[in-house]
Enzyme design. Structure first.
Site, PDB file in Angstrom:
ATOM      1  CG  ASP A   1      -2.284  -1.736  -3.091  1.00  0.00           C
ATOM      2  OD1 ASP A   1      -1.697  -2.544  -3.846  1.00  0.00           O
ATOM      3  OD2 ASP A   1      -2.886  -2.101  -2.068  1.00  0.00           O
TER       4      ASP A   1
ATOM      5  CG  LEU B   1      -3.509   4.530   6.478  1.00  0.00           C
ATOM      6  CD1 LEU B   1      -3.408   4.690   7.997  1.00  0.00           C
ATOM      7  CD2 LEU B   1      -2.334   5.218   5.810  1.00  0.00           C
ATOM      8  CG  ASP B   2      -3.959  -2.296   1.886  1.00  0.00           C
ATOM      9  OD1 ASP B   2      -4.093  -3.274   2.653  1.00  0.00           O
ATOM     10  OD2 ASP B   2      -3.458  -2.399   0.748  1.00  0.00           O
ATOM     11  N   GLY B   3      -2.240  -2.143   4.301  1.00  0.00           N
ATOM     12  CA  GLY B   3      -0.857  -2.408   4.675  1.00  0.00           C
ATOM     13  C   GLY B   3       0.093  -2.427   3.495  1.00  0.00           C
TER      14      GLY B   3
END
Length: 306
Positions: free
Chosen positions: A275, A161-163
């Site tokens: 995102d 996952l991106d932050g």
């Protein structure tokens, strides 16, 4: 006693996310839904090939035991009920235990996520994903061109996952986009002891953590990674935020703007969530990828569905 999905990890997935229906979808987009329905009926006995979300769903269902069903997969699709026949038959052919489905024949299906207590929604439709995120559900638009990597780690579910704007809120990303990198670094250094607000995928990471704890005796494991463009000293706030949530990730990559694809190839995720379109395009060369249409980078899409 009525049947309930309480206490389960519920994954809602669209037909095009679970199976490769891109050829059929092209017909739908160039003609009408009747021609699409006719083609699906012609192919009723022809199982659809696995799609982007297939490896993840296949592995998640391994957490179920006869005496304990921990994961529920539900088809939530703009398909019509007739086309849904092929979807269910395809799932049965591939050995996926998918028993529930909502088929809306073109109407937005995201409104049923609340009734399902969904922990994740995967779809190929931008508007459905944006609407789901706006109503508080972790959701991502799958990249159909993503490669599949499940065979590399058959006994692990690997989630990356991106932050910012995914696992965390986009608070810091807004500072970066409005004032630049130096202002972002100063802001994160001065707020290093203040946890970031949760982003749209924090509930999913928490649910995965709980699923792992509840099934530690099973051979299948969950391995998670934070893959972010942050670098030191902005890394500290991210780590402390996870600590404040009592959530542990197995790996963390603070890349300082480096392309994410090569690092994800080494990690071999069953799914990566980000995102930003550019990162998703890079990640799709490494494994199944979902575009999280949230935060400041996607505001134009979010406004469209409000």
């Amino acid at each position: 006693m009525p049947v309930s999905l309480d206490g389960k990890l519920v994954v809602a997935v669209s037909s095009r996310a679970l199976f490769d229906l891109e050829e059929e979808n092209q017909l739908f987009e160039t003609t009408d839904d009747r021609a699409y329905m006719e083609l699906q009926m012609q192919r009723l006995e022809q199982p659809a090939k696995p799609g982007v979300a297939y490896p993840l769903i296949q592995k998640l269902l391994r957490f179920n035991e006869p005496e304990q069903q921990r994961v529920e997969v539900v088809m939530v699709s703009r398909n019509d009920p007739v086309s849904g026949l092929r979807v269910f038959r395809s799932a049965e052919h591939h050995g996926l235990k998918v028993e529930r489905g909502v088929f809306t024949r073109g109407a937005p299906p995201y409104k049923y996520l609340d009734s399902l207590n969904a922990n994740l929604f995967l779809s190929a439709n931008d508007d459905d994903v944006s609407a789901a995120l706006c109503t508080g559900f972790p959701a991502a638009r799958v990249f159909p061109q993503s490669i599949k990597t499940a065979e590399q780690h058959p006994d692990e579910i690997r989630i990356a996952l991106d932050g910012d704007a995914v696992l965390f809120s986009d608070e810091a990303e807004r500072v970066f986009q409005s004032s630049g990198l130096d202002a972002f670094v100063d802001h994160e250094r001065s707020h290093s002891q203040t946890p970031l607000p949760p982003g749209p995928f924090q509930p999913l990471l928490k649910a995965l953590h709980e699923l792992q704890q509840a099934s530690s005796h099973l051979p299948i494991r969950i391995r998670t990674a934070l893959v972010t463009a942050r670098s030191a000293p902005a890394h500290e706030r991210a780590i402390r935020t996870l600590m404040s949530w009592n959530i542990v990730v197995d790996e963390a990559m603070f890349l300082g703007g480096l392309e994410k694809g090569p690092f994800l190839k080494a990690f071999a995720p069953d799914f990566f969530f980000d995102d930003q379109t550019g990162h998703c395009e890079s990640a799709a060369t490494a494994g199944p990828t979902g575009h999280v249409l949230s935060g400041i980078s996607n505001e134009h899409r979010l406004k469209r569905v409000r």
